[in-house]
Motif scaffolding. Sequence first.
Motif, PDB file in Angstrom:
ATOM      1  N   ALA A 104      -3.523   2.030   9.715  1.00 29.58           N
ATOM      2  CA  ALA A 104      -4.531   1.754  10.737  1.00 29.58           C
ATOM      3  C   ALA A 104      -3.936   2.118  12.088  1.00 29.58           C
ATOM      4  O   ALA A 104      -2.742   2.389  12.215  1.00 29.58           O
TER       5      ALA A 104
ATOM      6  N   LYS B 290       0.822  -1.211   0.000  1.00 26.29           N
ATOM      7  CA  LYS B 290       0.000   0.000   0.000  1.00 26.29           C
ATOM      8  C   LYS B 290       0.856   1.262   0.000  1.00 26.29           C
ATOM      9  O   LYS B 290       0.514   2.270  -0.641  1.00 26.29           O
TER      10      LYS B 290
ATOM     11  N   GLU C 168      -5.556  -9.783   7.752  1.00 26.31           N
ATOM     12  CA  GLU C 168      -5.551  -8.687   6.795  1.00 26.31           C
ATOM     13  C   GLU C 168      -5.280  -7.378   7.516  1.00 26.31           C
ATOM     14  O   GLU C 168      -5.966  -7.041   8.486  1.00 26.31           O
ATOM     15  N   TYR C 169      -4.283  -6.637   7.047  1.00 25.82           N
ATOM     16  CA  TYR C 169      -3.934  -5.382   7.713  1.00 25.82           C
ATOM     17  C   TYR C 169      -5.104  -4.414   7.752  1.00 25.82           C
ATOM     18  O   TYR C 169      -5.305  -3.718   8.754  1.00 25.82           O
ATOM     19  N   ASP C 170      -5.900  -4.353   6.697  1.00 24.46           N
ATOM     20  CA  ASP C 170      -7.026  -3.419   6.645  1.00 24.46           C
ATOM     21  C   ASP C 170      -8.057  -3.667   7.743  1.00 24.46           C
ATOM     22  O   ASP C 170      -8.804  -2.762   8.120  1.00 24.46           O
TER      23      ASP C 170
ATOM     24  N   LYS D 164      -8.311  -1.375  10.812  1.00 21.86           N
ATOM     25  CA  LYS D 164      -9.048  -0.109  10.787  1.00 21.86           C
ATOM     26  C   LYS D 164     -10.397  -0.227  11.483  1.00 21.86           C
ATOM     27  O   LYS D 164     -10.941   0.766  11.969  1.00 21.86           O
TER      28      LYS D 164
END
Length: 359
Positions: free
Chosen positions: A293, A215, A245-247, A250
């Motif tokens: 995040a 990203k 998942e890094y997202d 958030k």
Amino acid sequence: MTTKKIKKSRGFHRFVATLLSILGTGLGMFYLAIPSYMIGGAALIITQGILIYFTMFSLGYLLIISGPLAIFFHILGIVFTVRSFQISHHAERTPTVAALPSKWRTLLSLALGATLLLLAVTMKYVDIIEPFTQTGENKRNVAAESEQYLEQKYGEDFQIQNISYHSIPSTEYTMEAISNRHPSVFFNMTKRPYEDVPFRENYLNALWESQLDIKLKPVIQKLYDDSAAVHSGVQEGNTDKMIKEYDDFKLNPEAVGDQYIRIIVFEDLTDSGLPLEKERVLQTAKVLKTVLAGNKASLDIEYFPSAMNTQRNLKAIELNDYMFGQDHFDKKTYEVQIEDIYKLMSTEDIQITPLHRDE
């Protein structure tokens, strides 16, 4: 052959043997093609090879001992070689042709010595130190156990690579692992028989960092005109849920812990350009906050001359950005260290430190 020619020939052999001893431990002793000296040369080479092996497996801890010993054995080989040519000078004893090695005998013994030296340098004496490094079967069993552990924990298939056993400074197996689902993600794994936990590994950290790097790369390249490389670090925060998942962080900012971003810039920055560069650093921090995040992240920016912007250096950064900075520390021109980009309000909070060195 006359005595004069014999002495001349011996002088040539003495020079070659001494030179070989300097170039490689024990080689001069093999050049003599005398069985007793060949055995001595082999002993020196094997001993030096074992010293190299244990030094590597002790992660350098034994270098303070093995280093001087290796040098001592090397010098010992030179001394033995030189002394072999110190013949008696009694009138009744004259050097004979038989005292000199034949060409083929010399080449054969020298090839044998070179082979032993190569094995020593490449640390192939596994059989000699096998009791200290564990057998291949034991390593395969640990690798299979490691793969099973990872598959049960993460529900994915993994491959174990480069497994090693260390007895110094502590007893442990270390290995590299790779996920079949994410083949670009390499991570480390450790098994210590004396610990309660079966394994220590950092798969999720490596996975998050890989996702975040993907990203960040286009964002940083746009800000720095394709003259920068970026790498991130992500630690887990307070959560009992497995997040792959890094997202997903958030949705739960508290689940992500410490984060760091390191940017390596290849640009000929000067003192006169620092005010403008502070504006770009501030803009970088703002953009990073839209990608990251969580609510805390540190930022390090290191500046190097534009001439270092090569594919080789970019590959080195990709493999290990920290070691690149350490290896080329003397070429670093400026650096920025921001403890938390979320607390950064203006350029007044940014300090670009010059690292000018005396020429």
